[in-house]
Every structure is written in C-alpha cells, then in structure tokens.
Write a protein that holds these residues in place. Structure first.
Motif, mmCIF file in Angstrom:
data_model
loop_
_atom_site.group_PDB
_atom_site.id
_atom_site.type_symbol
_atom_site.label_atom_id
_atom_site.label_comp_id
_atom_site.label_asym_id
_atom_site.label_seq_id
_atom_site.Cartn_x
_atom_site.Cartn_y
_atom_site.Cartn_z
ATOM 1 N N ASN A 42 10.695 -8.081 -0.621
ATOM 2 C CA ASN A 42 9.591 -7.867 0.314
ATOM 3 C C ASN A 42 8.578 -9.003 0.338
ATOM 4 O O ASN A 42 7.379 -8.778 0.422
ATOM 5 C CB ASN A 42 8.893 -6.530 0.050
ATOM 6 C CG ASN A 42 9.780 -5.368 0.429
ATOM 7 O OD1 ASN A 42 10.607 -5.478 1.327
ATOM 8 N ND2 ASN A 42 9.616 -4.259 -0.246
ATOM 9 N N THR A 43 9.106 -10.230 0.238
ATOM 10 C CA THR A 43 8.265 -11.397 0.417
ATOM 11 C C THR A 43 8.884 -12.281 1.480
ATOM 12 O O THR A 43 10.057 -12.138 1.822
ATOM 13 C CB THR A 43 8.113 -12.216 -0.888
ATOM 14 O OG1 THR A 43 9.386 -12.687 -1.289
ATOM 15 C CG2 THR A 43 7.481 -11.393 -1.985
ATOM 16 N N LYS A 101 3.667 -11.852 0.151
ATOM 17 C CA LYS A 101 4.116 -10.462 0.163
ATOM 18 C C LYS A 101 3.944 -9.915 1.580
ATOM 19 O O LYS A 101 2.899 -10.108 2.204
ATOM 20 C CB LYS A 101 3.299 -9.621 -0.815
ATOM 21 C CG LYS A 101 3.557 -9.953 -2.254
ATOM 22 C CD LYS A 101 2.743 -9.041 -3.155
ATOM 23 C CE LYS A 101 2.994 -9.389 -4.604
ATOM 24 N NZ LYS A 101 2.200 -8.546 -5.508
#
Length: 70
Positions: free
Chosen positions: A7-8, A17
């Motif tokens: 999730n980056t 992020k």
C-alpha cells in the motif's frame, strides 16, 4: 512511479503511503492506472492493425504480380 503491494507508491524514487495521499493525488493515480491500461490496449490494437495491413499488402502484391488481368 510504481505501486507496491504494501500500500505504498513510489514517485520520483520516494515511497508514499497510499493512506497518506490526498484524495486528489489518489484521483491522479487512478487516472494514470486507467491511462496505462488504455495505452497497453492501444499497443495491442496497433499490433493487430499492422499485421492485418501486412496481410493485405501481401495479397495485393500477389494479385498484381500473379493474379488475373482485366
């Protein structure tokens, strides 16, 4: 820019992020992803069109050089 599984997203060699991005930045990411998909599909379509053109050029040359006369 690349999206990672954790999730980056990497933008200009810096990790961000996704949860920390603004809604506008997330919108831009969505647009970029959609455009990348469309570009990929356009490349596939172009390959198909070029192959079809080669097919018809081949048959035109064959017809003109070996085909029937009027």
């Amino acid at each position: 820019m690349s999206k990672k599984k954790d999730n980056t997203v990497k933008i200009n060699d810096k990790d961000y992020k996704l949860d920390d991005l603004t809604s506008k930045a997330k919108y831009f990411l969505g647009q970029i992803k959609d455009l990348e998909t469309k570009i990929s599909q356009a490349k596939i379509s172009l390959d198909q069109l070029e192959a079809a053109k080669k097919h018809f050029v081949f048959h035109l040359i064959d017809n003109v050089e070996n085909g029937e006369t009027k």
